[in-house]
Design a protein around this motif. Sequence first.
Motif, PDB file in Angstrom:
ATOM      1  N   ALA A 213       0.844  -1.202   0.000  1.00 23.92           N
ATOM      2  CA  ALA A 213       0.000   0.000   0.000  1.00 23.92           C
ATOM      3  C   ALA A 213       0.877   1.249   0.000  1.00 23.92           C
ATOM      4  CB  ALA A 213      -0.916  -0.005   1.217  1.00 23.92           C
ATOM      5  N   HIS A 214       0.415   2.267  -0.726  1.00 25.24           N
ATOM      6  CA  HIS A 214       1.199   3.505  -0.821  1.00 25.24           C
ATOM      7  C   HIS A 214       0.255   4.678  -1.074  1.00 25.24           C
ATOM      8  CE1 HIS A 214       0.624   3.436  -5.188  1.00 25.24           C
ATOM      9  NE2 HIS A 214       0.928   2.155  -5.142  1.00 25.24           N
ATOM     10  N   PRO A 215       0.727   5.922  -0.947  1.00 27.75           N
ATOM     11  CA  PRO A 215      -0.159   7.091  -1.069  1.00 27.75           C
ATOM     12  C   PRO A 215      -0.815   7.266  -2.435  1.00 27.75           C
ATOM     13  CG  PRO A 215       1.866   7.682   0.063  1.00 27.75           C
ATOM     14  CD  PRO A 215       2.073   6.304  -0.486  1.00 27.75           C
ATOM     15  N   GLY A 216      -0.264   6.633  -3.471  1.00 27.58           N
ATOM     16  CA  GLY A 216      -0.846   6.797  -4.806  1.00 27.58           C
ATOM     17  C   GLY A 216      -1.824   5.710  -5.179  1.00 27.58           C
ATOM     18  N   ILE A 217      -2.253   4.931  -4.208  1.00 22.12           N
ATOM     19  CA  ILE A 217      -3.074   3.768  -4.487  1.00 22.12           C
ATOM     20  C   ILE A 217      -4.417   4.140  -5.132  1.00 22.12           C
ATOM     21  CG2 ILE A 217      -4.408   3.599  -2.345  1.00 22.12           C
ATOM     22  CD1 ILE A 217      -2.441   0.684  -3.880  1.00 22.12           C
ATOM     23  N   ASN A 218      -4.857   5.394  -4.937  1.00 21.05           N
ATOM     24  CA  ASN A 218      -6.163   5.816  -5.472  1.00 21.05           C
ATOM     25  C   ASN A 218      -6.136   6.170  -6.956  1.00 21.05           C
ATOM     26  OD1 ASN A 218      -7.630   5.480  -3.089  1.00 21.05           O
ATOM     27  ND2 ASN A 218      -6.955   7.460  -2.308  1.00 21.05           N
ATOM     28  N   GLY A 219      -4.954   6.301  -7.542  1.00 17.71           N
ATOM     29  CA  GLY A 219      -4.934   6.518  -8.983  1.00 17.71           C
ATOM     30  C   GLY A 219      -3.985   7.585  -9.481  1.00 17.71           C
ATOM     31  N   GLN A 220      -4.036   7.788 -10.796  1.00 17.20           N
ATOM     32  CA  GLN A 220      -3.118   8.668 -11.518  1.00 17.20           C
ATOM     33  C   GLN A 220      -3.363  10.140 -11.191  1.00 17.20           C
ATOM     34  OE1 GLN A 220      -4.281  10.848 -14.044  1.00 17.20           O
ATOM     35  NE2 GLN A 220      -2.330  11.487 -14.931  1.00 17.20           N
ATOM     36  N   TYR A 221      -2.286  10.915 -11.187  1.00 17.34           N
ATOM     37  CA  TYR A 221      -2.397  12.374 -11.121  1.00 17.34           C
ATOM     38  C   TYR A 221      -1.104  13.011 -11.582  1.00 17.34           C
ATOM     39  CZ  TYR A 221       0.194  12.449  -6.626  1.00 17.34           C
ATOM     40  OH  TYR A 221       1.141  12.318  -5.626  1.00 17.34           O
ATOM     41  N   ALA A 222      -1.177  14.288 -11.895  1.00 13.60           N
ATOM     42  CA  ALA A 222      -0.010  15.041 -12.339  1.00 13.60           C
ATOM     43  C   ALA A 222      -0.003  16.403 -11.669  1.00 13.60           C
ATOM     44  CB  ALA A 222      -0.014  15.198 -13.856  1.00 13.60           C
ATOM     45  N   ILE A 223       1.197  16.915 -11.403  1.00 13.61           N
ATOM     46  CA  ILE A 223       1.351  18.243 -10.805  1.00 13.61           C
ATOM     47  C   ILE A 223       2.135  19.108 -11.782  1.00 13.61           C
ATOM     48  CG2 ILE A 223       2.187  19.567  -8.832  1.00 13.61           C
ATOM     49  CD1 ILE A 223       2.170  16.953  -7.216  1.00 13.61           C
ATOM     50  N   LEU A 224       1.527  20.195 -12.230  1.00 11.43           N
ATOM     51  CA  LEU A 224       2.172  21.102 -13.174  1.00 11.43           C
ATOM     52  C   LEU A 224       2.631  22.357 -12.450  1.00 11.43           C
ATOM     53  CD1 LEU A 224      -0.802  20.042 -14.674  1.00 11.43           C
ATOM     54  CD2 LEU A 224       0.625  20.704 -16.614  1.00 11.43           C
ATOM     55  N   GLU A 225       3.860  22.779 -12.748  1.00 15.72           N
ATOM     56  CA  GLU A 225       4.405  24.013 -12.185  1.00 15.72           C
ATOM     57  C   GLU A 225       4.875  24.894 -13.333  1.00 15.72           C
ATOM     58  OE1 GLU A 225       7.248  21.898  -9.722  1.00 15.72           O
ATOM     59  OE2 GLU A 225       6.221  22.632  -7.930  1.00 15.72           O
ATOM     60  N   PHE A 226       4.749  26.219 -13.156  1.00 15.76           N
ATOM     61  CA  PHE A 226       4.969  27.150 -14.246  1.00 15.76           C
ATOM     62  C   PHE A 226       6.132  28.104 -13.962  1.00 15.76           C
ATOM     63  CE2 PHE A 226       0.647  25.702 -14.075  1.00 15.76           C
ATOM     64  CZ  PHE A 226       0.405  25.324 -15.383  1.00 15.76           C
ATOM     65  N   PRO A 227       6.754  28.615 -15.042  1.00 19.16           N
ATOM     66  CA  PRO A 227       7.918  29.491 -14.854  1.00 19.16           C
ATOM     67  C   PRO A 227       7.589  30.844 -14.248  1.00 19.16           C
ATOM     68  CG  PRO A 227       7.305  29.380 -17.174  1.00 19.16           C
ATOM     69  CD  PRO A 227       6.487  28.351 -16.457  1.00 19.16           C
ATOM     70  N   ASP A 228       6.379  31.321 -14.468  1.00 18.30           N
ATOM     71  CA  ASP A 228       5.968  32.623 -13.940  1.00 18.30           C
ATOM     72  C   ASP A 228       5.376  32.436 -12.550  1.00 18.30           C
ATOM     73  OD1 ASP A 228       4.663  35.114 -13.398  1.00 18.30           O
ATOM     74  OD2 ASP A 228       4.686  35.534 -15.548  1.00 18.30           O
ATOM     75  N   ALA A 229       5.894  33.179 -11.594  1.00 20.63           N
ATOM     76  CA  ALA A 229       5.416  33.061 -10.212  1.00 20.63           C
ATOM     77  C   ALA A 229       3.938  33.423 -10.071  1.00 20.63           C
ATOM     78  CB  ALA A 229       6.254  33.955  -9.303  1.00 20.63           C
ATOM     79  N   ALA A 230       3.412  34.169 -11.055  1.00 23.83           N
ATOM     80  CA  ALA A 230       2.001  34.561 -10.995  1.00 23.83           C
ATOM     81  C   ALA A 230       1.071  33.389 -11.281  1.00 23.83           C
ATOM     82  CB  ALA A 230       1.734  35.685 -11.995  1.00 23.83           C
ATOM     83  N   ASP A 231       1.613  32.324 -11.844  1.00 21.76           N
ATOM     84  CA  ASP A 231       0.796  31.165 -12.199  1.00 21.76           C
ATOM     85  C   ASP A 231       0.975  30.080 -11.145  1.00 21.76           C
ATOM     86  OD1 ASP A 231      -0.043  32.320 -14.653  1.00 21.76           O
ATOM     87  OD2 ASP A 231       1.884  31.779 -15.538  1.00 21.76           O
TER      88      ASP A 231
END
Length: 285
Positions: A213-231
């Motif tokens: 068992a692990h924290p991702g057991i519930n499924g796929q996801y992605a985290i997007l980060e952007f070059p502009d601090a405003a985003d």
Amino acid sequence: MASNVNPTVRRRRLGQELRRLRELKGMTAEEVAERLLVSQSKISRLENGRRSISQRDVRDLCGVYEVEDHRIVDSLMQMAKDSRQQGWWHAFGDIPYSVYIGLETDAASLRVYDPQVVPGLLQTRQYAEALIAGALPETAVTDIEKRVQVRLRRQERVSADESPLRLWVVIDESALRRVIGDKQLMIAQLEHLVELSQLPHVTVQVLPFAVGAHPGINGQYAILEFPDAADSSVVYIEGVTSDLYLEKAHDVQKYSVMYEHLRAQALNVDQTRQFIMDIAKGYAR
């Protein structure tokens, strides 16, 4: 207009600015909607960047918020104009996850966890074709090819010589064991995965079955980060009929912590490459 303007990101940034102006005015979305004789859901969609924003929308909202600085109004009007342009993906027609593509196109880094398949940015053409055909059995051949072409175009961010996408991928062992197409296709896919993992801006880790068992057991996801601090960063969760985008700081933080746990529990980079090649050798036998 410069060709590198990303309408999705511009629309999202404009929505955030309009929300900020509303909050400075101390008004709720319901109050604004009542003033403009529109639905509250329209105001919400404008602010979260899910709806195209016209210059008239900007003008009306600036009037409600009593924005007197013409430079601010002009800047917001230009952003609205830019946000209505079409990104490269619109040339392919109706793409169901076009909002995500727009965000990914402008992202500086992307962290992905996938428990079922090799992530799209690391797929070979043959793997992508077999995967899409199997996942969408009633899809026409022409539509499958369109989806594959879009996927290959997205992959250009990974292989770009200048400002490539910083990609970190954690893949469950099941994604490597699941035979998409046939075993020869899988061998080519796994070798491609190892090859891409050697790029300095690409990190691939495998989460083996032995972890349990692990924290991702519930499924796929992605985290997007952007070059502009405003985003602000975005968590993307793909759905069958609709997708989920989480932008609140505490949501992004929660998923980021989960991702750090996944990275810690996964095999390291060298162990991962050996693990993948061992599975490929198994297919060859």
